[in-house]
Design an enzyme around this catalytic site. Sequence first.
Site, PDB file in Angstrom:
ATOM      1  N   GLY A   1     -15.787 -10.866  18.966  1.00 53.93           N
ATOM      2  CA  GLY A   1     -16.778 -10.303  19.879  1.00 53.93           C
ATOM      3  C   GLY A   1     -17.837  -9.496  19.150  1.00 53.93           C
TER       4      GLY A   1
ATOM      5  NE  ARG B   1     -21.121  -1.890  13.044  1.00 49.34           N
ATOM      6  CZ  ARG B   1     -20.176  -2.257  13.899  1.00 49.34           C
ATOM      7  NH1 ARG B   1     -19.140  -2.981  13.474  1.00 49.34           N
ATOM      8  NH2 ARG B   1     -20.251  -1.917  15.177  1.00 49.34           N
TER       9      ARG B   1
ATOM     10  CB  SER C   1     -20.769  -0.381  24.011  1.00 48.00           C
ATOM     11  OG  SER C   1     -20.696  -1.597  23.285  1.00 48.00           O
TER      12      SER C   1
ATOM     13  CB  SER D   1     -16.153  -1.919  12.215  1.00 49.03           C
ATOM     14  OG  SER D   1     -15.426  -2.007  13.411  1.00 49.03           O
TER      15      SER D   1
ATOM     16  CG  ASP E   1     -10.601  -1.536  18.255  1.00 50.35           C
ATOM     17  OD1 ASP E   1     -10.724  -2.109  19.355  1.00 50.35           O
ATOM     18  OD2 ASP E   1     -11.447  -1.627  17.342  1.00 50.35           O
TER      19      ASP E   1
END
Length: 427
Positions: free
Chosen positions: A93, A27, A167, A23, A315
Amino acid sequence: MDAFRLAPCGPLRGRLRVPGDKSVTHRGLMLLALAEGEGRLFYPLKAGDTLSTARVLQALGAEVREEGPHFLVRGRGLRFQEPEDVLDCGNAGTLMRLLLGLLAGQEGLFAVLTGDASLRRRPMGRVVAPLRAMGARVDGREEGERAPLAVRGAPLRGLRYTLPVPSAQVKSALLLAGLFAEGVTEVEEPTPTRDHTERLFRHFGLPLEVEGRKVRTWRTGPFPAKDLVVPGDFSSAAFFLVAALVTPGSEVVVEGVGLNPTRTGLLTVLKAMGADLEWQVLEGEAGEPVGWVRARHSLLKGVAVDPGLIPLMVDEVPVLAAAAAWAEGETYIPGLSELRVKESDRVRAIAENLRALGVEVEEGPDWLRIRGGGVRPGRVRPFHDHRIAMAFAVAGLPVGVEVEEPHWAEISYPGFFQDLLRLCAAS
């Protein structure tokens, strides 16, 4: 069909560092590509999903270069170049959803986003709808619900938006779009989700206000690149922690791992199951807590999981199911609707693989009920999903297991099976 056979593993022993956080890598690459000047991403994840991000940003005109284990990024100063070809997001995604937010306000720029067969099945309307409300011009299959998606950059206006379901990807896409919008963009969450985007906004000096579950941003001016150290990925560490918990005689320490409290719901659940776990935060980089976690073999017991914890471990549900298979009694895991639309239908994938290992399981629309007590040797299917492949390697490790198509693990952890075998051999 290729398969990887794991013989029954004795005690797992040793210390390891897992690859960089997926993640944060996604980013960090994106924000460095937006910045002015040159910055380095130290110890990022270099795997299928994040390499897709690097290639897409290169196609948008950013310079992304590998320097040993690091990335060097020369940014575009808020303005991407129009890509000459379709942008292929692969299996990622996160990349596709955040990229929609990143490109929506690039006035005049045209881009088409696609991905592999799995990604083209995943829902994108949850991002497209609020972006359209900001003025974005996005179209695609099923009226923008599925990729391929076409984006034509347009003037954006700020939006106050309440997420219908938790989300972090939708929140992050809207915050990125808000950097190019006129007025304030505010996102309210029903429950907290991972906050890497907010922490990175602070790291780069981007506009941000946080008030309870509301996050706000607004139009930014040019900002300078800054180096960023990526912590180890807790989601990758989780496989080794659970492997140690379910394999008699084991003790494993994962070092240099991110311990962001919006990611560590699994630790709370495992402790409630009786897990012998210790952890300590030692330092922080770019606002991210980093430390170590130690796991020792434990006799686990089933629990009813608090649904409010699921967004903090979304996850890790597959590897929690692996732990539940070895726990005495019943484990009930609710709040799993989001798992139906991950890289696979993870609720179904978990249920089918547990049954393949002889575990009794009930599957509901958004819940699983697992009756533990141990597993038997078997053959498991990843369903084209990296986390399913790794979770069920762990579930079958104490008795031996065959994992079909083990290459799916490379999406987020290229050296996973080698690291697992090394810890087994260390005993």
